[in-house]
Design a protein around this motif. Structure first.
Motif, PDB file in Angstrom:
ATOM      1  N   LEU A 244       8.162  -0.511  -9.073  1.00  0.00           N
ATOM      2  CA  LEU A 244       6.800   0.006  -9.130  1.00  0.00           C
ATOM      3  C   LEU A 244       6.527   0.757  -7.830  1.00  0.00           C
ATOM      4  CD1 LEU A 244       4.002   0.195 -10.493  1.00  0.00           C
ATOM      5  CD2 LEU A 244       3.431  -1.978  -9.371  1.00  0.00           C
ATOM      6  N   ILE A 245       6.270   2.038  -7.936  1.00  0.00           N
ATOM      7  CA  ILE A 245       6.067   2.894  -6.771  1.00  0.00           C
ATOM      8  C   ILE A 245       4.580   3.230  -6.672  1.00  0.00           C
ATOM      9  CG2 ILE A 245       6.676   5.078  -5.664  1.00  0.00           C
ATOM     10  CD1 ILE A 245       9.246   5.067  -7.277  1.00  0.00           C
ATOM     11  N   LYS A 246       4.023   3.015  -5.491  1.00  0.00           N
ATOM     12  CA  LYS A 246       2.612   3.322  -5.240  1.00  0.00           C
ATOM     13  C   LYS A 246       2.508   4.198  -3.999  1.00  0.00           C
ATOM     14  CE  LYS A 246       0.708  -1.031  -7.071  1.00  0.00           C
ATOM     15  NZ  LYS A 246      -0.146  -2.208  -6.735  1.00  0.00           N
ATOM     16  N   SER A 247       1.507   5.080  -4.007  1.00  0.00           N
ATOM     17  CA  SER A 247       1.271   5.921  -2.839  1.00  0.00           C
ATOM     18  C   SER A 247      -0.174   6.378  -2.817  1.00  0.00           C
ATOM     19  CB  SER A 247       2.198   7.142  -2.834  1.00  0.00           C
ATOM     20  OG  SER A 247       1.936   7.970  -3.948  1.00  0.00           O
TER      21      SER A 247
ATOM     22  N   HIS B 160       0.233   6.205   2.756  1.00  0.00           N
ATOM     23  CA  HIS B 160       0.618   4.814   2.521  1.00  0.00           C
ATOM     24  C   HIS B 160       1.434   4.752   1.233  1.00  0.00           C
ATOM     25  CE1 HIS B 160      -0.781   0.323   2.787  1.00  0.00           C
ATOM     26  NE2 HIS B 160       0.502   0.494   3.033  1.00  0.00           N
ATOM     27  N   MET B 161       2.623   4.176   1.285  1.00  0.00           N
ATOM     28  CA  MET B 161       3.480   4.115   0.101  1.00  0.00           C
ATOM     29  C   MET B 161       4.243   2.805   0.073  1.00  0.00           C
ATOM     30  SD  MET B 161       6.322   6.884   1.388  1.00  0.00           S
ATOM     31  CE  MET B 161       5.011   7.961   1.958  1.00  0.00           C
ATOM     32  N   SER B 162       4.641   2.389  -1.160  1.00  0.00           N
ATOM     33  CA  SER B 162       5.366   1.131  -1.311  1.00  0.00           C
ATOM     34  C   SER B 162       6.218   1.179  -2.555  1.00  0.00           C
ATOM     35  CB  SER B 162       4.397  -0.051  -1.381  1.00  0.00           C
ATOM     36  OG  SER B 162       3.668  -0.029  -2.596  1.00  0.00           O
TER      37      SER B 162
ATOM     38  N   VAL C  98      -5.054 -10.448   5.583  1.00  0.00           N
ATOM     39  CA  VAL C  98      -3.974 -10.104   6.510  1.00  0.00           C
ATOM     40  C   VAL C  98      -2.664  -9.939   5.747  1.00  0.00           C
ATOM     41  CG1 VAL C  98      -2.640 -10.900   8.500  1.00  0.00           C
ATOM     42  CG2 VAL C  98      -5.108 -11.250   8.433  1.00  0.00           C
ATOM     43  N   ILE C  99      -2.405 -10.846   4.801  1.00  0.00           N
ATOM     44  CA  ILE C  99      -1.168 -10.769   4.022  1.00  0.00           C
ATOM     45  C   ILE C  99      -1.144  -9.487   3.175  1.00  0.00           C
ATOM     46  CG2 ILE C  99       0.166 -11.907   2.191  1.00  0.00           C
ATOM     47  CD1 ILE C  99      -0.840 -14.561   3.234  1.00  0.00           C
ATOM     48  N   GLN C 100      -2.300  -9.017   2.764  1.00  0.00           N
ATOM     49  CA  GLN C 100      -2.378  -7.828   1.916  1.00  0.00           C
ATOM     50  C   GLN C 100      -2.455  -6.525   2.707  1.00  0.00           C
ATOM     51  OE1 GLN C 100      -5.771  -8.627  -0.586  1.00  0.00           O
ATOM     52  NE2 GLN C 100      -4.604  -9.890  -2.016  1.00  0.00           N
ATOM     53  N   GLN C 101      -2.187  -6.567   4.003  1.00  0.00           N
ATOM     54  CA  GLN C 101      -2.233  -5.347   4.802  1.00  0.00           C
ATOM     55  C   GLN C 101      -1.231  -4.305   4.323  1.00  0.00           C
ATOM     56  OE1 GLN C 101      -2.658  -5.501   9.181  1.00  0.00           O
ATOM     57  NE2 GLN C 101      -2.895  -7.698   8.957  1.00  0.00           N
ATOM     58  N   GLY C 102      -0.087  -4.760   3.819  1.00  0.00           N
ATOM     59  CA  GLY C 102       0.916  -3.814   3.349  1.00  0.00           C
ATOM     60  C   GLY C 102       0.727  -3.393   1.910  1.00  0.00           C
ATOM     61  N   THR C 103      -0.298  -3.910   1.226  1.00  0.00           N
ATOM     62  CA  THR C 103      -0.529  -3.566  -0.175  1.00  0.00           C
ATOM     63  C   THR C 103      -1.153  -2.185  -0.284  1.00  0.00           C
ATOM     64  OG1 THR C 103      -0.858  -5.902  -0.720  1.00  0.00           O
ATOM     65  CG2 THR C 103      -1.647  -4.284  -2.303  1.00  0.00           C
ATOM     66  N   VAL C 104      -0.598  -1.351  -1.164  1.00  0.00           N
ATOM     67  CA  VAL C 104      -1.138  -0.019  -1.416  1.00  0.00           C
ATOM     68  C   VAL C 104      -2.136  -0.119  -2.568  1.00  0.00           C
ATOM     69  CG1 VAL C 104      -0.602   2.363  -2.012  1.00  0.00           C
ATOM     70  CG2 VAL C 104       1.000   1.039  -0.626  1.00  0.00           C
ATOM     71  N   ASN C 105      -3.385   0.190  -2.295  1.00  0.00           N
ATOM     72  CA  ASN C 105      -4.447   0.076  -3.303  1.00  0.00           C
ATOM     73  C   ASN C 105      -4.605   1.411  -4.027  1.00  0.00           C
ATOM     74  OD1 ASN C 105      -5.178  -2.635  -2.599  1.00  0.00           O
ATOM     75  ND2 ASN C 105      -6.192  -1.834  -0.784  1.00  0.00           N
ATOM     76  N   THR C 106      -4.114   1.467  -5.252  1.00  0.00           N
ATOM     77  CA  THR C 106      -4.235   2.672  -6.069  1.00  0.00           C
ATOM     78  C   THR C 106      -5.278   2.460  -7.160  1.00  0.00           C
ATOM     79  OG1 THR C 106      -2.450   1.928  -7.536  1.00  0.00           O
ATOM     80  CG2 THR C 106      -1.833   3.295  -5.655  1.00  0.00           C
ATOM     81  N   TYR C 107      -5.706   3.535  -7.762  1.00  0.00           N
ATOM     82  CA  TYR C 107      -6.673   3.459  -8.849  1.00  0.00           C
ATOM     83  C   TYR C 107      -6.434   4.629  -9.794  1.00  0.00           C
ATOM     84  CZ  TYR C 107      -9.064   6.813  -5.785  1.00  0.00           C
ATOM     85  OH  TYR C 107      -9.358   7.890  -4.980  1.00  0.00           O
TER      86      TYR C 107
ATOM     87  N   THR D   9       8.388  -6.582  -1.875  1.00  0.00           N
ATOM     88  CA  THR D   9       7.804  -5.252  -1.724  1.00  0.00           C
ATOM     89  C   THR D   9       8.013  -4.766  -0.300  1.00  0.00           C
ATOM     90  OG1 THR D   9       6.087  -5.824  -3.334  1.00  0.00           O
ATOM     91  CG2 THR D   9       5.722  -3.860  -1.996  1.00  0.00           C
ATOM     92  N   VAL D  10       8.365  -3.504  -0.163  1.00  0.00           N
ATOM     93  CA  VAL D  10       8.442  -2.865   1.157  1.00  0.00           C
ATOM     94  C   VAL D  10       7.457  -1.701   1.147  1.00  0.00           C
ATOM     95  CG1 VAL D  10      10.802  -3.550   1.663  1.00  0.00           C
ATOM     96  CG2 VAL D  10      10.396  -1.444   0.407  1.00  0.00           C
ATOM     97  N   ALA D  11       6.792  -1.485   2.290  1.00  0.00           N
ATOM     98  CA  ALA D  11       5.762  -0.459   2.377  1.00  0.00           C
ATOM     99  C   ALA D  11       5.798   0.187   3.747  1.00  0.00           C
ATOM    100  CB  ALA D  11       4.378  -1.053   2.111  1.00  0.00           C
TER     101      ALA D  11
END
Length: 317
Positions: free
Chosen positions: A279-282, A271-273, A61-70, A258-260
């Motif tokens: 550190l920018i993720k999308s 999805h972006m943060s 639940v806490i990681q709902q805002g995490t952007v998973n990149t690879y 972190t804001v997302a």
């Protein structure tokens, strides 16, 4: 004579008017009663205490805002063979930490009261999960790993009721860890819980505490073990737009925020943060057709001069 006639006519009209009002009020009272009963029933459902999640799921639940990149390319092909089995092929080319096998084969066999999920790679390292429903309130789970480097077995027994969820587990590895967790719903929206890991070999106890507030529009979750993590999520327009923020304080009193934002369209999702380290993720997911999804991922860290790009295709239902 004329006066009496007019008085009689006036009285007759008044009687009919009163009768009509009585019938209308009676009809309105019946409908109003039904509406009030429906409203009260809905309010009871909203304000009824629900069974909380297991404490282990609080981290998700806490990681709902995490952007998973690879980084690199991945292809997932999954197929339902019959009513009781699903197979999946996972191909990966790229860099990952920890390393990911180039190929994985997964079989999922679901039944009414049990689920078997097994995955293996080209080196025949096998990981599996078995879930078996003993009763309506008891669920038995087992996770196992068979490989050249390590073999492990984890057994958990979950119990749920109307306002709480509990877990007791045993991890039969070299350390032999016993786990006990509980999540208690205090209100329809607020739940508190804790987790304890006891290492039998080292005689060491590790604890973790957490809280979750979820009213379907706002979600606030927090967990403290050696680090403190707090997440806030705001949902807009039936989950079309989600805004979230996360704050982390580690054991060395170092902080990170972190804001997302997540935006869901009819056939795609963005999805972006960005965090305090710039550190920018999308990620972008879009449907190309029936059962085919295209994934694009990017990560940029100008301070460390590191950039990652990845794309993938998911095929199957």
């Amino acid at each position: 004579m004329s006066f009496n006639s007019n008085l009689f006519t006036l009285g007759n009209r008044l009687t009919k008017t009163i009768a009509r009002n009585i019938n209308i009020n009676s009809y309105c009272d019946d409908n109003s009663s039904d509406l009030i009963n429906q409203a009260n029933k809905s309010l009871k459902e909203v304000h009824k205490i629900q069974t909380p999640i297991q404490f282990d799921n609080l981290k998700s639940v806490i990681q709902q805002g995490t952007v998973n990149t690879y980084d690199g390319f991945r292809l997932i092909v999954q197929k339902q063979v019959n009513l009781n089995s699903v197979v999946s092929h996972f191909y990966w080319l790229g860099q990952a930490n920890p390393p990911v096998p180039i190929y994985q084969y997964r079989v999922i066999i679901p039944y009414d009261d049990k689920i078997l999920n097994v995955v293996t790679d080209l080196d025949f390292n096998v990981e599996g999960e078995l879930k078996y429903t003993l009763t309506k309130a008891l669920l038995l789970k087992s996770n196992f790993t068979i490989g050249e480097q390590s073999n492990s077995l984890n057994v958990e027994l979950e119990h749920t009721d109307e306002d709480s969820s509990s877990l007791i587990g045993l991890n039969n590895t070299d350390q032999q860890v016993v786990s006990i967790a509980r999540m208690q719903a205090l209100t329809p929206f607020l739940s508190l819980g804790g987790l304890g890991h006891y290492n039998v070999i080292q005689s060491k106890l590790e604890t973790s505490f957490g809280a979750l507030y979820d009213n379907k529009e706002y979600v606030v979750a927090g967990q403290w073990d050696q680090n403190l993590r707090v997440m806030f999520l705001r949902k807009f327009n039936d989950n079309r737009l989600n805004l979230s923020s996360e704050f982390v304080l580690n054991d060395k009193l170092q902080t990170q925020a972190t804001v997302a934002a997540e935006y869901n369209l009819k056939q795609s999702k963005i999805h972006m943060s960005i965090d305090t380290d710039l550190l920018i993720k999308s990620t972008v997911e879009t449907s190309l057709g029936s059962g085919v999804t295209l994934q694009l991922a990017a990560q940029s860290s100008t301070i460390n001069n590191q950039y990652k790009f990845g794309f993938g295709i998911v095929m199957g239902s």
